[in-house]
Design a protein around this motif. Structure first.
Motif, short mmCIF file in Angstrom:
data_model
loop_
_atom_site.label_atom_id
_atom_site.label_comp_id
_atom_site.label_asym_id
_atom_site.label_seq_id
_atom_site.Cartn_x
_atom_site.Cartn_y
_atom_site.Cartn_z
N SER A 157 0.84 -1.20 0.00
CA SER A 157 0.00 0.00 0.00
C SER A 157 0.88 1.25 0.00
O SER A 157 2.10 1.17 0.17
CB SER A 157 -0.92 0.00 1.22
OG SER A 157 -0.17 -0.15 2.42
N ASP A 386 -10.17 -3.72 -5.14
CA ASP A 386 -10.74 -2.52 -4.52
C ASP A 386 -9.85 -1.30 -4.66
O ASP A 386 -10.10 -0.25 -4.05
CB ASP A 386 -11.04 -2.78 -3.04
CG ASP A 386 -9.77 -3.07 -2.23
OD1 ASP A 386 -8.67 -3.11 -2.82
OD2 ASP A 386 -9.88 -3.26 -1.00
N SER A 388 -6.94 -0.62 -3.53
CA SER A 388 -6.30 -0.18 -2.29
C SER A 388 -4.78 -0.34 -2.31
O SER A 388 -4.10 0.17 -1.41
CB SER A 388 -6.88 -0.98 -1.11
OG SER A 388 -6.72 -2.37 -1.34
#
Length: 399
Positions: A157, A386, A388
């Protein structure tokens, strides 16, 4: 929360040098479980108080003490690198501005968790040379939610990005990396651009394998394969949630009908069975070194074989998709990874795909794949469904 799979007792996981973390001492294990429950509920102060008590009480169990000290460092790093949800992403990043900042450094023990250090290689439009971004993993969100026993997972991330790489030094016991640091808003921007495919063919590389301090050799699994029980079976499946979601998306994009899906290290068969549910017309073939894994997989896979992946049990040139999920840190050694890759390439049919990923870092890079005749690289990373973050996901197509 107390019933979550990662908190259940399992003979398959105890404390050792890798990213899988459990405890030998029963009393300390109970405290370890309490720490995880507190963290999952956001009770950081209480978790750190219990951790301090556990460290003080771990003198009788040196292995557990080492794990607890590692956990203490990881919690501190998680807090330091975390990007607050209110942080506004920078609309445009100036790489020249980043290069004007004072240089920073990280020092990582080769016997600690060096496999958490990574490089994100990108091609920036207008830049004469590729840019290498330094990153360092933090505690996995799956671990924080008590889903898995690994401190890290495959997911990357924005908060794991540190800055632009400048130089490195590797000594007999550590690696030192110098870099120009990002602001947190720039980390969000860089990750956003990667996920939008603005940087060519980006790649995640993990160059520093974990070494055993006593032998200086890479850590890897037992030649007999892993020991498995019901709790560990559930844990292994949880760690691949994002990968399974993306794989379903990727297979669907190829519009392949009646696909043959081959997994030469199928573990308990959860990965293949998930794909089978998504594509009922597919035929799944699994293989694993562990007889115990094979016995469990029989309930989930159309066809399964017990054997070493160096000797594929599938007919050559028949697999539409060959999923290679074990050429990874803490599973095999780097030299073995190259040999195994060569052994598996013939299983893929013309126009078919070989896809490499895993819980832990892939030990090969695009340099290895570019040297393979008759295949082309489609991609090196995947974006979570998603949006992310990203993870390693090498896709080769046979020409």
């Amino acid at each position: 929360m107390e019933n979550d799979p990662a908190l259940k007792s399992t003979i398959a996981i105890t404390s050792y040098d890798g990213i899988f973390k459990g405890m030998y001492d029963k009393e300390i294990q109970n405290m370890f479980m309490d720490i995880r429950i507190c963290l999952s509920k956001g009770n950081w102060t209480q978790a750190q108080d219990i951790l301090k008590q556990a460290i003080m009480g771990s003198e009788r169990s040196p292995g557990d003490k080492k794990t607890l000290l590692t956990l203490s460092d990881e919690i501190a790093r998680y807090s330091a690198q975390r990007i607050d949800p209110t942080t506004v992403m920078k609309e445009d990043a100036s790489w020249d501005e980043v290069y004007q900042r004072p240089i920073s450094r990280i020092d990582v023990s080769l016997y600690g968790l060096p496999q958490g250090v990574f490089y994100l290689n990108i091609d920036v439009p207008g830049s004469p040379n590729p840019i290498r971004i330094l990153g360092r993993k933090v505690l996995s969100d799956f671990w924080m939610k008590n889903k898995i026993p690994e401190l890290y997972c495959s997911f990357i991330s924005a908060d794991m990005l540190l800055g632009i790489f400048w130089d490195q030094r590797v000594t007999e016991n550590k690696v030192t990396v110098h870099y120009y640091p990002f602001e947190k808003s720039e980390k969000l921007y860089a990750m956003d651009q990667v996920m939008k495919s603005s940087y060519g063919l980006p790649e995640l590389v993990f160059p520093y394998p974990l070494l055993r301090q006593t032998t200086h050799q890479e850590l890897c699994s037992s030649p007999e394969g892993w020991v498995i029980d019901d709790a560990f079976d559930v844990m292994l499946g949880c760690g691949e949630e994002r990968i399974r979601e993306y794989t379903i998306k990727f297979i669907g994009s190829t519009k392949t009908k009646n696909a043959i899906l081959y997994d030469p290290a199928c573990s308990t068969g959860v990965f293949l069975s998930t794909l089978k549910n998504a594509f009922p017309d597919a035929y799944t073939i699994g293989q694993d070194l562990s007889k115990q894994m094979v016995d469990i997989s029989r309930q989930r896979v159309d066809e399964v074989h017990c054997g070493n992946a160096m000797e594929p049990k599938i007919k050559q040139g028949t697999a539409d998709f060959c999923f290679v999920r074990f050429l990874n840190s803490e599973v095999v050694k780097s030299t073995e990874a190259e040999e195994l890759l060569v052994a598996l390439l013939p299983t893929v049919k013309r126009g078919g795909y070989m896809i490499t990923f895993g819980h832990t870092p892939v030990l090969l890079s695009s340099a290895n794949y570019k040297a393979i005749p008759g295949f082309k690289i489609i991609q090196c990373i995947a974006t979570a469904v998603d949006n992310s973050g990203i993870f390693q996901y090498y896709v080769l197509q046979r020409l």
